[in-house]
Design a protein around this motif. Structure first.
Motif, mmCIF file in Angstrom:
data_model
loop_
_atom_site.group_PDB
_atom_site.id
_atom_site.type_symbol
_atom_site.label_atom_id
_atom_site.label_comp_id
_atom_site.label_asym_id
_atom_site.label_seq_id
_atom_site.Cartn_x
_atom_site.Cartn_y
_atom_site.Cartn_z
ATOM 1 N N HIS A 18 -6.680 7.964 8.370
ATOM 2 C CA HIS A 18 -5.903 8.535 7.265
ATOM 3 C C HIS A 18 -6.732 8.608 5.989
ATOM 4 C CE1 HIS A 18 -1.653 9.089 8.536
ATOM 5 N NE2 HIS A 18 -2.070 8.371 9.572
ATOM 6 N N ARG A 19 -7.485 7.545 5.728
ATOM 7 C CA ARG A 19 -8.305 7.486 4.503
ATOM 8 C C ARG A 19 -9.359 8.580 4.507
ATOM 9 N NH1 ARG A 19 -8.383 1.444 2.941
ATOM 10 N NH2 ARG A 19 -6.494 1.477 1.673
ATOM 11 N N GLU A 20 -9.985 8.784 5.686
ATOM 12 C CA GLU A 20 -11.028 9.813 5.784
ATOM 13 C C GLU A 20 -10.480 11.193 5.467
ATOM 14 O OE1 GLU A 20 -12.697 9.287 9.699
ATOM 15 O OE2 GLU A 20 -13.443 7.292 9.118
ATOM 16 N N ARG A 21 -9.194 11.383 5.779
ATOM 17 C CA ARG A 21 -8.563 12.678 5.485
ATOM 18 C C ARG A 21 -8.030 12.733 4.064
ATOM 19 N NH1 ARG A 21 -4.767 12.516 10.481
ATOM 20 N NH2 ARG A 21 -6.190 12.849 12.209
ATOM 21 N N GLY A 22 -8.232 11.679 3.303
ATOM 22 C CA GLY A 22 -7.783 11.666 1.922
ATOM 23 C C GLY A 22 -6.323 11.315 1.753
ATOM 24 N N ASN A 23 -5.706 10.756 2.793
ATOM 25 C CA ASN A 23 -4.296 10.362 2.694
ATOM 26 C C ASN A 23 -4.174 8.853 2.494
ATOM 27 O OD1 ASN A 23 -3.454 13.025 3.265
ATOM 28 N ND2 ASN A 23 -3.685 12.624 5.465
ATOM 29 N N VAL A 24 -3.025 8.453 1.961
ATOM 30 C CA VAL A 24 -2.737 7.019 1.879
ATOM 31 C C VAL A 24 -2.089 6.613 3.197
ATOM 32 C CG1 VAL A 24 -1.511 5.191 0.634
ATOM 33 C CG2 VAL A 24 -2.359 7.185 -0.620
ATOM 34 N N PRO A 25 -2.707 5.668 3.922
ATOM 35 C CA PRO A 25 -2.112 5.257 5.199
ATOM 36 C C PRO A 25 -0.731 4.614 4.977
ATOM 37 C CG PRO A 25 -4.358 4.409 4.948
ATOM 38 C CD PRO A 25 -3.935 4.948 3.617
ATOM 39 N N HIS A 26 0.200 4.878 5.901
ATOM 40 C CA HIS A 26 1.583 4.404 5.743
ATOM 41 C C HIS A 26 1.677 2.891 5.577
ATOM 42 C CE1 HIS A 26 3.125 8.343 6.583
ATOM 43 N NE2 HIS A 26 2.383 8.407 7.680
ATOM 44 N N ASP A 27 0.899 2.150 6.369
ATOM 45 C CA ASP A 27 0.988 0.691 6.316
ATOM 46 C C ASP A 27 0.528 0.165 4.956
ATOM 47 O OD1 ASP A 27 1.822 0.530 9.006
ATOM 48 O OD2 ASP A 27 -0.261 0.680 9.682
ATOM 49 N N VAL A 28 -0.547 0.770 4.456
ATOM 50 C CA VAL A 28 -1.089 0.375 3.156
ATOM 51 C C VAL A 28 -0.091 0.732 2.057
ATOM 52 C CG1 VAL A 28 -2.980 0.752 1.510
ATOM 53 C CG2 VAL A 28 -3.472 0.674 3.971
ATOM 54 N N GLU A 29 0.505 1.915 2.187
ATOM 55 C CA GLU A 29 1.497 2.381 1.221
ATOM 56 C C GLU A 29 2.705 1.444 1.202
ATOM 57 O OE1 GLU A 29 3.275 6.140 2.254
ATOM 58 O OE2 GLU A 29 3.618 6.630 0.148
ATOM 59 N N MET A 30 3.178 1.070 2.389
ATOM 60 C CA MET A 30 4.364 0.220 2.478
ATOM 61 C C MET A 30 4.080 -1.175 1.932
ATOM 62 S SD MET A 30 7.554 0.274 3.114
ATOM 63 C CE MET A 30 7.675 1.977 3.608
ATOM 64 N N PHE A 31 2.900 -1.701 2.216
ATOM 65 C CA PHE A 31 2.494 -3.015 1.702
ATOM 66 C C PHE A 31 2.503 -2.999 0.166
ATOM 67 C CE2 PHE A 31 -0.686 -6.180 0.405
ATOM 68 C CZ PHE A 31 -0.261 -7.281 1.119
#
Ligand code: GDP
Length: 189
Positions: free
Chosen positions: A104-117
């Motif tokens: 997700h990070r490589e694609r420039g997105n915030v990964p869901h788990d990181v976002e939820m944390f």
């Protein structure tokens, strides 16, 4: 009443964790994203309530618009109940979490788990990270350090043993998670 919420991508083992915590046989491996209403369970021994929130993130066969709706529901639910939510448990599949986060990070997105944390911290709900499926992990310490790193928790993971709980829900090994929850419960009283 104090409440504990469980969040995580579908298929990480939330239902299995819930069953081990509560002794209730909730439907495991059901269609992801179908349950929109939070499911409540009581953990009688400690008298707080568990809420299993629907999976978010990738769900096969669920349209992206619907996924966003589910995620919005989860976030709204936690925001509205933050005052009596004692802990938010982010359940991860320890085998795949780091790869998914990095992709997700490589694609420039915030990964869901990181976002939820981060979201749980923002609304004042202390997150606990239940790293599940440890039976599938070869070098557990190394993997737990990587997970800490991705979540912004400075390794080694042992420094975060009140936050990071390696578990194997399938085998009923959830001691580390129960220990984290017990600590929160005692802090609260
Ligand atoms: P949920 O979608 O997050 O509620 O996930 P489920 O509880 O339905 O579990 C998804 C799949 O992962 C099921 O096939 C479970 O048997 C399996 N699973 C759950 N916990 C573990 C575990 O500790 N180890 C392994 N190998 N599989 C697990």
């Amino acid at each position: 009443d104090a409440e504990v919420v469980l969040v995580g991508r579908s298929n990480v083992g939330k239902s299995t964790v819930m069953r081990e915590l509560t002794g209730h046989d909730v439907s495991v491996g059901g269609k992801p994203g179908v349950t929109r209403q939070p499911n409540h369970f009581d953990w009688t021994s400690e008298s707080f309530m568990f809420t299993d929130l629907p999976g978010f993130g990738f769900m096969s066969g669920v349209e992206s618009e619907r996924r966003e709706e589910i995620k919005t529901d989860v976030i709204r639910y936690v925001e509205e109940n933050a005052e009596h939510v004692l802990a938010g448990v982010v359940v991860l599949d320890g085998k795949s979490a780091v790869d998914i986060i990095d992709r997700h990070r490589e694609r420039g997105n915030v990964p869901h788990d990181v976002e939820m944390f981060a979201f749980l911290e923002d609304v004042g709900v202390d997150p606990i990270v239940a790293v599940n499926k440890t039976d599938k992990i070869d070098d557990l310490d190394e993997r737990l350090n990587e997970i800490c790193d991705r979540l912004g928790l400075y390794p080694p993971w042992q420094q975060w043993s009140d936050t990071v709980a390696p578990i194997c829900a399938k085998r009923g090994d959830i001691d580390a998670l129960e220990e984290c929850l017990r600590d929160r419960f005692h802090e609260h009283n």
